[in-house]
Design an enzyme around this catalytic site. Sequence first.
Site, PDB file in Angstrom:
ATOM      1  CG  ASP A 264      -1.804   1.195   1.300  1.00 18.11           C
ATOM      2  OD1 ASP A 264      -2.638   1.321   0.397  1.00 18.11           O
ATOM      3  OD2 ASP A 264      -1.663   2.021   2.231  1.00 18.11           O
ATOM      4  CD  GLU A 306      -2.309   2.179  -3.537  1.00 19.30           C
ATOM      5  OE1 GLU A 306      -3.111   3.019  -3.974  1.00 19.30           O
ATOM      6  OE2 GLU A 306      -1.604   2.401  -2.539  1.00 19.30           O
TER       7      GLU A 306
END
Length: 626
Positions: A264, A306
């Site tokens: 992330d 990501e």
Amino acid sequence: MSLDAPARQSFDLRWDRYAPQIAVCLARLFPDRAYEVTERLYAILESAIEQRSAELRRLDEERLLLPDWLQQPDMVGYVCYANRFAGDLQGVKNHVDYLHGLGVRYLHIMPFLKPRPGANDGGYAVADYRMIRPELGTMDDLEELTAELRANDISLVMDLVINHVAREHEWAARARAGETRYRDYFLMYPDRSVPDAYERTLPEIFPDFAPGNFTWDDEAGAWVWTTFNDYQWDLNWANPDVLCEFVDLMCWLANKGVEVFRLDAIAFIWKRMGTNCQNQPEVHDLTQIMRACMRIAAPAVAFKAEAIVSPEDLMAYLGTGEHYGLVSDMAYHNELMVQLWNCMATADAKMAEVALANMPVKPPSTTWATYVRGHDDIGWAISDADAAAVGVDGYEHRRFLSDFYSGQYKTSFARGLVFQDNPLTGDRRISGSAASLAGLEKALDEGDEHGVDMAIARILLMYTLICGYGGVPVIYMGDELGLLNDMDYARDPAHADDNRWAHRPFMDWDLVERVRNGEDLPATRLDRAIRHALQVRATVPQLHASVASEVVPSPDPRILILKREHPLGPLIELYNMSEQRVDLHHSVLTQHLGYTARELIGGYDYDLRPATIGIWPYQAAWFIAS
Ligand code: GLC
């Protein structure tokens, strides 16, 4: 647990294979501590392999024999919130048959680790990486779920939030209590001088609800780096202790059965004065070390980056230069997603043609996550250069897309919501479900049957395109049924100021039942057609992700043409972005395929001798020679 001789040998061989990579990257990042960190990593990995179950070690061996497992044409992704899909982890386990039936092989469950209480950015503010969110279950439930998923050939994907932890995480609490070791895990400054110097070149991620990038914390007596919300404390990755913590965590979670880590906000983890503190080269050294560690201790595991960044910066996450093929195995194709919505708004594929043709080539061992919608807002990442190439002003066009998808533009079919309007930059992102953005909500409200047909056709066109682009098509929960915006989101005070919750609805199992019973509903049409596209896709060798999609210049601006060269012959894909039938000269196909072709989605043989070939409104067609 002690390892038997073959397992020990396999581990030792993997260490020998990857240790040199680790050494090179550590020497660059932490020259003074490289030796000490190597020893610590070795100890972590050795203990992890000893704890790894025999079943997972078998999966490791399988993956070593099938390194392209994520690239296969039958890989299909699905992403959901456990509670919104099925209540909790047990509930997800009880619905594995639904996923299996859809053809899903890769399940991304949105953040399920224990977050901070109250607002937690959809779980992206983790308070404890070794505990499951209590409402969702326990670590035992997670292990049971991953076992059930594995039995159904489905890999579990989880968010590993590496840029920040919740203010309530133990490391942050100990930092506040004054422990030097933990203060060094974060970026803390006694006064504004350093933060101000950084702010000069830093953008704001959530200008509405979290302006600036630093938060004063009374208890800590310091300005704390908080790129996202004030309760998400950025970690100091320039401290190798943070790296060791995360390698240890990854091993531990991998041993619970996690197969893909979605890294992330990875673009943000390394800070450098005078830059926007994104995409710094050190990020890739860190990723390469972590990936090498996983290859040693849990080779079944893959990484997904990501990184929602420009195409020039993006490719480094899949590996450029000396990191080629050695960092993440997969990355989000944000450009494709944005261009899809752009095509739908303009009925014109020219800008997509330019933008996709300009994408640098990715390493053949990696893959894309291709998607129509996700849990985040859509940022109109249209570059000025791509806009200019088709004679449009970038700034104006981005504004047009925001107007169009928020429904303000006069001919708009969309029902979206503006997210984080930033008057300074003109950035106005959009929330909304795929169906609501594609026109289904408006058409249903207005009882407009033709509008319903067109909205369904748009959703299917976009979904077929993500199936045909190459990569893992990731279905966003509910899109297969055309779920609309959930405007009840604002009733939950923890969500009220974040309209991304409008497109994070609850699964409608009654609707699933009605679809199963074959009722004549938009959901039934979508569900059948999406399943069909996925089934066709699984049989097309040209869709292996090692093959690159090339953009072929189209004679008609409404049509996007993709070509996938393969030893078995090319696959030519045509996508009509408009509501009109388009007649193309047959040479668009005959030059690649000769005079007889098979269209795979419809399952028809075509005689290409007549001079024109007609493409229906919003038709997606995949041709091979026959
Ligand atoms: C990622 C997530 C987003 C979250 C952010 C901060 O971009 O997709 O939902 O707000 O990271 O963790």
